[in-house]
Write an enzyme that holds these catalytic residues in place. Structure first.
Site, PDB file in Angstrom:
ATOM      1  CG  ASP A   1      -1.834  -1.224   1.320  1.00 27.18           C
ATOM      2  OD1 ASP A   1      -2.084  -1.790   0.246  1.00 27.18           O
ATOM      3  OD2 ASP A   1      -2.458  -1.637   2.450  1.00 27.18           O
ATOM      4  CE  LYS A   2       0.235   8.538  -1.116  1.00 29.75           C
ATOM      5  NZ  LYS A   2      -0.949   9.815  -1.310  1.00 29.75           N
TER       6      LYS A   2
END
Length: 317
Positions: free
Chosen positions: A137-138
């Protein structure tokens, strides 16, 4: 640029197999779906003329295979600084910082890890997804595996599917866990909010193992090992158990400041705006050399600071 053409003869013991099954055994470095696509497009030819994937083979047929580069990456190369933890001719492992998006998408057409990878190794444009084998995830930091060749990509994707790539994470969750355990809850896209995942009994199997590293008065520092790798798996599983990860803006709900916390801890909690999750370790067999690679990286400064202040803010339980 395509790889070198390969000529082979279907072994006699393959007689009776479907052509796509025979090809998968003859060319194990490529996935069956890729071989099927090449057969249908004419990149694979059989001496007796056009063949369908389901056609049975007799054995002894001469096969010509001309691997095709899969130029399916639309991202532009950008000179983005990458922290490379390991690299050779076949693969590399990046230490992704929190805040860096992995793939271009809506609202993130540029400035992603993929853009930086294409600048670092332009040949990645010929590998599916620029060689990125799995995602982070970012706002998750840590180790991410990238294949540099089509052969390595196929092998690593298979290792991942067979659960032969060990992935360990470090996380800080809300609440005090009494001990380690395993969370087995199927996951699927949220029925209302399509950007989220949720536990659903008709979802895909998802298994998360965890052990306790440290306990604090209102939080727990855990080591997590993925058995499966569903989207947002760790975050959703811990939130489902009412122990959402500290800082998780999607699954954590409103910040609840614990009683007795020092001003220093309150400030760091208010400003920690990402999930406290770090991909700390990758262990797998190199797809070409067979060497076991065991790579580990410490959490970034913000994560370390969070732990240090939690120790001072309450003292270990």
């Amino acid at each position: 640029m395509s790889a070198e053409k390969q000529i082979a003869t279907i072994p006699a013991e393959f007689a009776g197999l479907r052509l796509d099954q025979a090809l998968a055994r003859m060319f194990p470095e490529y996935s069956r779906s890729r071989l099927k696509d090449w057969l249908l497009s004419g990149a694979i030819t059989v001496q007796d003329g056009p063949k369908r994937p389901r056609d049975a083979v007799s054995g002894g047929e001469r096969v010509s295979l001309e691997p095709q580069a899969e130029i399916n990456v639309r991202a532009e190369a950008e000179p983005i600084t990458l922290a490379i933890s390991y690299e050779d001719d076949d693969l590399l492992v990046v230490n992704k910082p929190a805040g860096l998006v992995v793939h271009p998408g809506a609202g993130n057409a540029a400035g992603t890890l993929m853009n930086g990878l294409l600048h670092h190794a332009p040949a990645l444009e010929e590998v599916p997804r620029a060689g990125i084998v799995h995602r982070l995830d970012k706002d998750t930091s840590g180790l991410l595996l990238v294949a540099k060749t089509l052969t390595a990509h196929t092998a690593l994707v298979r290792l991942l599917a067979d659960r032969d790539i060990s992935r360990h994470y470090l996380a800080v969750c809300n609440g005090v866990l009494t001990g380690g355990g395993t969370i087995r809850e199927p996951l699927a896209r949220h029925p209302v909010d399509r950007k989220r995942q949720s536990v659903q009994q008709n979802g895909k199997p998802a298994v998360t193992h965890y052990t306790v590293k440290e306990r604090f008065a209102a939080f727990t520092y855990v080591s997590v090992q993925l058995e499966t790798g569903r989207t947002h798996q760790i975050r959703v599983h811990f939130a489902h158990r009412r122990h959402a990860l500290v800082g998780d803006q999607v699954y954590g709900g409103r910040l609840a400041l614990p009683k007795g916390a020092t001003d220093e801890l309150i400030q760091v909690l208010r400003h920690f705006k990402r999930q406290a999750l770090h991909a700390a370790r990758l262990t797998f067999e190199h797809p070409v050399s067979g060497q076991v690679l065991d790579l580990e990286i410490d959490p970034p400064k913000d994560f370390q600071t969070l732990i240090d202040i939690m120790r001072r803010g309450f003292g270990e339980v």
